[in-house]
Scaffold this active site. Structure first.
Site, PDB file in Angstrom:
ATOM      1  N   CYS A 161      38.194 -48.667  13.559  1.00  0.00           N
ATOM      2  CA  CYS A 161      37.067 -47.990  12.953  1.00  0.00           C
ATOM      3  C   CYS A 161      37.048 -46.570  13.498  1.00  0.00           C
ATOM      4  CB  CYS A 161      35.780 -48.692  13.332  1.00  0.00           C
ATOM      5  SG  CYS A 161      35.825 -50.447  12.982  1.00  0.00           S
ATOM      6  N   ARG A 216      40.695 -44.247   9.250  1.00  0.00           N
ATOM      7  CA  ARG A 216      40.717 -45.313  10.263  1.00  0.00           C
ATOM      8  C   ARG A 216      40.096 -46.615   9.767  1.00  0.00           C
ATOM      9  NH1 ARG A 216      41.730 -43.345  15.224  1.00  0.00           N
ATOM     10  NH2 ARG A 216      40.899 -45.221  16.158  1.00  0.00           N
ATOM     11  N   TRP A 267      36.341 -50.764   9.571  1.00  0.00           N
ATOM     12  CA  TRP A 267      37.384 -51.663   9.063  1.00  0.00           C
ATOM     13  C   TRP A 267      37.026 -53.021   9.625  1.00  0.00           C
ATOM     14  CZ3 TRP A 267      41.230 -54.916  10.943  1.00  0.00           C
ATOM     15  CH2 TRP A 267      42.248 -55.256  10.050  1.00  0.00           C
ATOM     16  N   ASN A 292      34.076 -49.300  18.075  1.00  0.00           N
ATOM     17  CA  ASN A 292      35.424 -49.492  17.540  1.00  0.00           C
ATOM     18  C   ASN A 292      36.144 -50.425  18.490  1.00  0.00           C
ATOM     19  OD1 ASN A 292      38.031 -49.268  16.521  1.00  0.00           O
ATOM     20  ND2 ASN A 292      38.424 -47.345  17.596  1.00  0.00           N
ATOM     21  N   GLY A 293      36.483 -51.621  18.010  1.00  0.00           N
ATOM     22  CA  GLY A 293      37.173 -52.573  18.875  1.00  0.00           C
ATOM     23  C   GLY A 293      36.650 -53.974  18.637  1.00  0.00           C
ATOM     24  N   GLU A 300      61.634 -50.131   4.903  1.00  0.00           N
ATOM     25  CA  GLU A 300      60.600 -49.099   4.886  1.00  0.00           C
ATOM     26  C   GLU A 300      60.206 -48.765   3.440  1.00  0.00           C
ATOM     27  OE1 GLU A 300      58.503 -48.059   6.693  1.00  0.00           O
ATOM     28  OE2 GLU A 300      57.861 -46.123   5.922  1.00  0.00           O
ATOM     29  N   LYS A 357      56.459 -49.253   1.926  1.00  0.00           N
ATOM     30  CA  LYS A 357      55.734 -48.130   1.333  1.00  0.00           C
ATOM     31  C   LYS A 357      55.211 -48.524  -0.038  1.00  0.00           C
ATOM     32  CE  LYS A 357      55.194 -46.325   3.887  1.00  0.00           C
ATOM     33  NZ  LYS A 357      55.217 -46.084   5.306  1.00  0.00           N
ATOM     34  N   GLU A 400      52.404 -51.412   0.127  1.00  0.00           N
ATOM     35  CA  GLU A 400      51.102 -51.104   0.747  1.00  0.00           C
ATOM     36  C   GLU A 400      50.246 -50.171  -0.088  1.00  0.00           C
ATOM     37  OE1 GLU A 400      51.055 -48.976   4.520  1.00  0.00           O
ATOM     38  OE2 GLU A 400      52.901 -47.957   4.014  1.00  0.00           O
ATOM     39  N   HIS A 440      72.260 -66.057   0.188  1.00  0.00           N
ATOM     40  CA  HIS A 440      71.908 -67.220   1.009  1.00  0.00           C
ATOM     41  C   HIS A 440      70.519 -67.752   0.687  1.00  0.00           C
ATOM     42  CE1 HIS A 440      75.581 -66.798   3.260  1.00  0.00           C
ATOM     43  NE2 HIS A 440      75.335 -65.501   3.377  1.00  0.00           N
ATOM     44  N   LYS A 452      44.422 -46.795   9.295  1.00  0.00           N
ATOM     45  CA  LYS A 452      45.504 -46.013   9.876  1.00  0.00           C
ATOM     46  C   LYS A 452      45.845 -46.449  11.291  1.00  0.00           C
ATOM     47  CE  LYS A 452      48.375 -42.524   9.815  1.00  0.00           C
ATOM     48  NZ  LYS A 452      49.610 -42.750   9.040  1.00  0.00           N
TER      49      LYS A 452
HETATM   50  C1  F6R Z   1      52.670 -48.179   7.198  1.00  0.00           C
HETATM   51  C2  F6R Z   1      52.087 -47.819   8.482  1.00  0.00           C
HETATM   52  C3  F6R Z   1      51.957 -48.869   9.514  1.00  0.00           C
HETATM   53  C4  F6R Z   1      52.122 -48.275  10.916  1.00  0.00           C
HETATM   54  C5  F6R Z   1      51.830 -49.337  11.986  1.00  0.00           C
HETATM   55  C6  F6R Z   1      52.047 -48.805  13.372  1.00  0.00           C
HETATM   56  O1  F6R Z   1      52.803 -47.067   6.372  1.00  0.00           O
HETATM   57  O2  F6R Z   1      51.693 -46.707   8.697  1.00  0.00           O
HETATM   58  O3  F6R Z   1      52.847 -49.927   9.293  1.00  0.00           O
HETATM   59  O4  F6R Z   1      53.429 -47.803  11.042  1.00  0.00           O
HETATM   60  O5  F6R Z   1      50.517 -49.778  11.849  1.00  0.00           O
HETATM   61  O6  F6R Z   1      51.221 -47.717  13.628  1.00  0.00           O
HETATM   62  P1  F6R Z   1      51.531 -46.698  14.802  1.00  0.00           P
HETATM   63  O7  F6R Z   1      52.803 -46.003  14.447  1.00  0.00           O
HETATM   64  O8  F6R Z   1      50.366 -45.783  14.828  1.00  0.00           O
HETATM   65  O9  F6R Z   1      51.689 -47.512  16.040  1.00  0.00           O
END
Ligand code: F6R
Length: 609
Positions: free
Chosen positions: A2, A27, A74, A100-101, A482, A486, A489, A505, A604
């Site tokens: 959050c 966040r 969140w 936050n937590g 990756e 992308k 998500e 397989h 994020k």
């Molecule tokens: C996807 C994304 C997440 C972060 C993951 C780790 O686009 O951004 O998968 O890579 O949550 O976050 P960090 O790098 O901040 O530890």
């Protein structure tokens, strides 16, 4: 996950808090709220949905308050709703809290508060216990009450607390969740992250774990867990406030995709001295240390983990040392084989991801040397590591990571090259050839970005698909993962990545007429093998979109659509091939009408387990 903001000073607290929350919306964004001290009592407003809902709802109130706290959520405990949104207030309505937590012992605290103090709970959150706890601990001094309450709590938290009985005081506490304090003139601030404060201040205190901060408009006092006053150096923020603005792009994600040449160049040039020497300024790891390592562990989550997949490939190849990679949430609980001959590399954009932080602590406990690759200066991962290799991506706001990933890759190349050269297993000509190629990457990315229209047209063709498979070999495997992440998500398309050789397989059972397969075939050494895998899926009716290097024109004859990336060494292609995949995900999500910068269910910075 959050975001919290708090203000005490001479200015309008409501405007400052709402503005700060908007900068933290990345966040968490399922609900938001504000607590302001107005006319002798606390005014609380909180709503499900985006911050704009809160803003619209309070637009006509014309608040005059000069102290308050705000939150963007969140959800962890309790669904997103008006009731569960923060701030939460004590039963006597004198104390408001943003958090936050997670309070791990909230059930036991809740039972105690109900039984011993007759508290009536109104929400389904763990946070509500904090407000009531502070109320029952309050005996005329808010700071004492917060200390006493925090003593009873277990878990992770960054807290902002205000009290109508002490309306000149804002209190903040940090344990395992990020918290910064902004130092102004006649104005002081708290926030989960620096962008929330940049409009007002550049002088910051980075708050450490188990610290409590008492803020009034003219004074900020920091205390450790033993309640001794602590001094902190001021951290001066040098980034441009515009770095946290969209600057004309429709979304932060698109802006950040376009910022990659700049971020990569900066990450490279900061570490490159004269005569192609990689400088490890600020890093204490010596030649002897490097020679003593018998294993490297790369641990991270999500996109950062995918950077680790490429890191394994490149470090093993150039530095001739075995590399294991693991997702942090698994590493931390499986008693991994780590000792003082292990180099542990933690990768994290935010530097606050709880699983990564916990894995790092576990590795340290077992004696490993910890090197982290981090974007946020002064973040928890950075502070707890022995050494930090910063990515110079600048603030990444979009939830979907783009420029952090490519700058993490650049760090991996530099670490691999440095280790290979130091250990004497990488001939100097090879070392130089890699560095010369890396220097060309920013311009090659610009060439790819200029082909945005091609990707947009591709997206028009593909955006209605509901299932996609990404396949690749060698260095393309990590990039396939990756690219797939992308896409899923931000567009919510069911997307799956697999090493191309693994398809047969089991997974090939899912390939049927018109199934979309995105085939990455950028490795010259494996190109023929990839063409065979493409044949296999085409024989089952797949629609193939191929990504290959310019000179591998055969891809144009095999795939239904093709995108060519500029020529470069096989090992370095991940820095290029991911760019069209990011753009493809972006334009597909845009055509599907998705909220690109704030995908559903995500946040994020993941500061919970
Ligand atoms: C996807 C994304 C997440 C972060 C993951 C780790 O686009 O951004 O998968 O890579 O949550 O976050 P960090 O790098 O901040 O530890």
């Amino acid at each position: 996950m959050c975001g919290i903001v708090g203000y005490v000073g001479d200015q309008n607290a409501c405007d400052i808090i709402i503005d700060g929350l908007k900068k933290l919306e990345y966040r968490g964004y399922d609900s938001s709220g504000i607590a302001l001290y107005e006319k002798g009592e606390l005014e609380i407003h909180k709503y499900k949905g985006r911050i704009s809902n809160l803003e619209d709802a309070i637009a006509d109130y014309n608040f005059k308050s000069t102290i308050g706290i705000g939150h963007t959520r969140w959800a962890t405990h309790g669904e997103p709703s008006d009731l569960n949104a923060h701030p939460h207030v004590s039963m006597d309505k004198t104390i408001a809290v943003v958090h936050n937590g997670i309070v791990e012992n909230f059930v036991e605290l809740k039972e105690w508060l109900i039984k011993e103090h007759g508290i009536v709970f109104t929400s389904g959150t763990d946070t509500e216990v904090i407000a009531h706890l502070i109320q029952v601990c309050y005996k005329g001094d808010l700071t004492d009450a917060v200390f006493e309450a925090v003593d009873k709590m277990r878990g992770a938290y960054a807290l902002g607390v205000v009290c109508s009985k002490e309306p000149d005081k804002l209190i903040a506490v940090r344990k395992d969740s990020p918290l910064v304090v902004g130092l102004g003139k006649g104005s002081n601030f708290i926030a989960s992250d620096i962008p929330a404060l940049l409009k007002h201040v550049r002088e910051i205190y980075l708050i450490e774990n188990n610290e409590t901060v008492v803020l009034t408009k003219n004074k900020v006092t920091l205390y450790n867990a033993e309640r001794q006053e602590v001094k902190r150096e001021v951290f001066h923020v040098t980034w441009d406030a515009d770095a946290a603005e969209k600057e004309g792009y429709d979304h932060f994600m698109l802006k950040e995709i376009h910022e990659q040449p700049k971020g990569i160049l900066k990450t490279l040039t900061r570490r490159l001295g004269e005569n192609n020497e990689i400088n490890l300024d600020g890093i204490t790891m010596t030649k002897d240390d490097i020679e003593s390592f018998n294993k490297v562990y790369i641990v991270a989550c999500g996109t950062a983990y995918h950077a680790g997949m490429v890191g394994k490939f490149i470090i093993e190849k150039l530095a001739k040392i075995p590399v294991e990679i693991d997702v942090a949430s698994e590493f931390r609980y499986r008693d991994p084989f780590v000792d003082d001959k292990t180099l542990f590399i933690a990768v994290s954009q935010s530097g606050e991801t709880l699983d990564t932080l916990a894995a790092l602590r576990e590795a340290k406990r077992k004696g490993a040397r910890v090197l982290s690759i981090v974007n946020v200066v002064g973040s928890s991962v950075a502070r707890e590591s022995d050494d930090v290799f910063y990515t110079w991506a600048g603030p990444e706001i979009a939830v979907a990571s783009t420029k952090a990933y490519t700058t993490q890759l650049m760090c991996m190349y530099l670490i691999a090259l440095y280790m290979g050269k130091t250990k004497g297993c990488l001939p100097i000509e090879e070392y130089t050839r890699y560095l010369e190629e890396l220097k060309e990457i920013p311009d090659k990315i610009k060439t790819i970005l200029k082909q945005e229209k091609v990707i947009q047209n591709m997206a028009k063709e593909l955006y209605k698909r509901e299932q996609v498979f990404f396949i690749g070999r060698g260095a393309d495997v990590g990039v396939s993962y990756e690219g797939s992440l992308k896409l899923k998500e931000i567009s919510y398309i069911n997307s799956f990545a697999i090493a191309a050789g693994e398809l047969k397989h089991g997974t090939i059972a899912l390939i049927e007429q018109d199934t979309l397969v995105i085939a990455l075939a950028t490795q010259d050494a494996l190109f023929a093998k990839m063409l065979s895998n493409i044949q296999e899926v085409k024989a089952r009716g797949a629609y193939v979109v191929g990504f290959a290097k310019e000179n591998n024109k055969e891809m144009g004859r095999q795939a239904n659509q093709v995108f060519y990336i500029p020529e470069c060494m096989d090992e370095i292609t991940p820095l290029l091939s991911v760019i069209p995949l990011q753009m493809l995900a972006y334009y597909i999500a845009k055509l599907r009408g998705c909220d690109i910068d704030k995908p559903k269910n995500l946040a994020k910075s993941v500061t919970v387990e």
